[in-house]
Write a protein that holds these residues in place. Structure first.
Motif, short mmCIF file in Angstrom:
data_model
loop_
_atom_site.label_atom_id
_atom_site.label_comp_id
_atom_site.label_asym_id
_atom_site.label_seq_id
_atom_site.Cartn_x
_atom_site.Cartn_y
_atom_site.Cartn_z
N LYS A 111 11.77 -8.56 -12.85
CA LYS A 111 10.34 -8.42 -12.64
C LYS A 111 10.03 -7.07 -12.01
O LYS A 111 10.65 -6.67 -11.02
CB LYS A 111 9.83 -9.55 -11.75
CG LYS A 111 8.34 -9.50 -11.52
CD LYS A 111 7.88 -10.62 -10.64
CE LYS A 111 6.41 -10.46 -10.37
NZ LYS A 111 5.92 -11.39 -9.39
N ILE A 112 9.06 -6.37 -12.59
CA ILE A 112 8.65 -5.07 -12.06
C ILE A 112 7.56 -5.30 -11.02
O ILE A 112 6.58 -6.00 -11.26
CB ILE A 112 8.12 -4.17 -13.19
CG1 ILE A 112 9.25 -3.86 -14.18
CG2 ILE A 112 7.52 -2.90 -12.63
CD1 ILE A 112 8.80 -3.10 -15.40
N THR A 113 7.77 -4.71 -9.85
CA THR A 113 6.77 -4.79 -8.80
C THR A 113 5.78 -3.65 -8.99
O THR A 113 6.17 -2.50 -9.17
CB THR A 113 7.44 -4.66 -7.41
OG1 THR A 113 8.40 -5.70 -7.28
CG2 THR A 113 6.42 -4.74 -6.31
N LYS A 114 4.51 -3.99 -8.97
CA LYS A 114 3.47 -2.97 -9.12
C LYS A 114 3.22 -2.27 -7.79
O LYS A 114 3.26 -2.90 -6.73
CB LYS A 114 2.17 -3.61 -9.60
CG LYS A 114 2.18 -4.03 -11.04
CD LYS A 114 0.81 -4.48 -11.47
CE LYS A 114 0.78 -4.72 -12.95
NZ LYS A 114 -0.58 -4.90 -13.44
N ALA A 115 2.93 -1.00 -7.88
CA ALA A 115 2.51 -0.24 -6.71
C ALA A 115 1.04 -0.56 -6.45
O ALA A 115 0.24 -0.63 -7.39
CB ALA A 115 2.68 1.25 -6.95
N LEU A 116 0.69 -0.76 -5.20
CA LEU A 116 -0.69 -1.00 -4.81
C LEU A 116 -1.28 0.32 -4.34
O LEU A 116 -0.76 0.95 -3.41
CB LEU A 116 -0.78 -2.05 -3.70
CG LEU A 116 -2.18 -2.37 -3.22
CD1 LEU A 116 -2.95 -3.13 -4.29
CD2 LEU A 116 -2.13 -3.20 -1.96
N ILE A 117 -2.35 0.74 -4.98
CA ILE A 117 -3.06 1.95 -4.59
C ILE A 117 -4.40 1.48 -4.05
O ILE A 117 -5.21 0.92 -4.80
CB ILE A 117 -3.26 2.89 -5.79
CG1 ILE A 117 -1.90 3.24 -6.41
CG2 ILE A 117 -4.04 4.13 -5.37
CD1 ILE A 117 -2.00 3.91 -7.77
N GLY A 118 -4.61 1.66 -2.75
CA GLY A 118 -5.81 1.12 -2.15
C GLY A 118 -6.57 2.14 -1.33
O GLY A 118 -6.00 3.11 -0.84
N GLY A 119 -7.84 1.88 -1.21
CA GLY A 119 -8.69 2.69 -0.35
C GLY A 119 -9.65 1.78 0.39
O GLY A 119 -10.15 0.80 -0.17
N ASN A 120 -9.89 2.09 1.66
CA ASN A 120 -10.80 1.31 2.49
C ASN A 120 -11.95 2.23 2.88
O ASN A 120 -11.74 3.23 3.57
CB ASN A 120 -10.05 0.79 3.73
CG ASN A 120 -10.94 -0.01 4.64
OD1 ASN A 120 -12.08 -0.33 4.33
ND2 ASN A 120 -10.41 -0.36 5.81
N TRP A 121 -13.15 1.87 2.47
CA TRP A 121 -14.31 2.71 2.73
C TRP A 121 -14.87 2.51 4.13
O TRP A 121 -15.77 3.22 4.55
CB TRP A 121 -15.38 2.47 1.68
CG TRP A 121 -14.99 3.00 0.33
CD1 TRP A 121 -13.85 3.67 0.01
CD2 TRP A 121 -15.74 2.91 -0.87
NE1 TRP A 121 -13.84 3.99 -1.31
CE2 TRP A 121 -14.99 3.54 -1.89
CE3 TRP A 121 -16.97 2.34 -1.20
CZ2 TRP A 121 -15.43 3.63 -3.20
CZ3 TRP A 121 -17.40 2.43 -2.51
CH2 TRP A 121 -16.64 3.06 -3.50
N LYS A 122 -14.36 1.53 4.86
CA LYS A 122 -14.80 1.23 6.22
C LYS A 122 -16.31 1.02 6.25
O LYS A 122 -16.87 0.52 5.29
CB LYS A 122 -14.32 2.31 7.17
CG LYS A 122 -12.78 2.42 7.13
CD LYS A 122 -12.25 3.29 8.21
CE LYS A 122 -10.74 3.33 8.11
NZ LYS A 122 -10.10 2.63 9.19
#
Length: 171
Positions: free
Chosen positions: A4-15
């Motif tokens: 199983k390939i683990t996906k990279a999480l690309i996140g941003g929090n605008w606060k």
């Protein structure tokens, strides 16, 4: 053995940022950003007042996250809270829990690790995925207690979840 390939999480929090006009502008930039790797998931955490707008204008391969979720489940007299059920009803895919700013408070006592564990469990039980935040403050790092602080925070989340819940959690 699983491949199983683990996906990279690309996140941003605008606060606590963004006007109605500025979030539309930021969404336009992201919508025109080109394709993302198939081995990644892009998630934007935005203030609750902007969630429905973002959900309606953001391209479908960018998930929308709440920046927090209520402690209580369901609906009721919880002024100012947004329950996990409300987020799920809006088709919001993710929420943050335990952000350091919420843990230390905003001029009043912040959330305990127990509260973060409960919020994390409530979100998962309503079908949301969770970015559960843990981390030390500068003083903890300087004192050499980073791992003690992070372990305590993670232990409270662990105590609230079942083994199967972890597939919906990113630390």
């Amino acid at each position: 053995m699983s491949s199983k390939i683990t996906k990279a999480l690309i996140g941003g929090n605008w606060k606590c940022n963004g006007t109605a006009a500025s979030i539309r502008s930021m969404a336009e930039v992201l919508n025109n950003a080109g394709s993302f790797s198939t081995n990644s998931e892009v998630v934007i955490a935005a203030p609750s007042v902007h969630l429905t707008t973002l959900k309606s204008i953001m391209r479908p391969d960018i998930s929308i996250s709440a920046e927090d979720v209520g402690f209580k489940t369901g609906y009721g007299a919880f002024t100012g809270e947004t329950s996990a059920e409300m987020l799920a009803d809006l088709n919001i895919d993710w929420t943050l829990t335990g952000h350091s700013e919420r843990r230390v408070g905003f001029g009043f006592p912040g959330e305990t690790s127990h509260v973060v564990g409960v919020k994390t469990k409530n979100a998962i039980d309503s079908g949301l995925s969770v970015m559960a935040c843990i981390g030390e403050q500068l003083q903890d790092r300087q004192d050499g207690s980073t791992m003690v602080v992070c372990s305590e925070q993670l232990e409270a989340i662990k105590a609230a979840l079942s083994e199967g819940d972890w597939k919906k959690v990113v630390i």
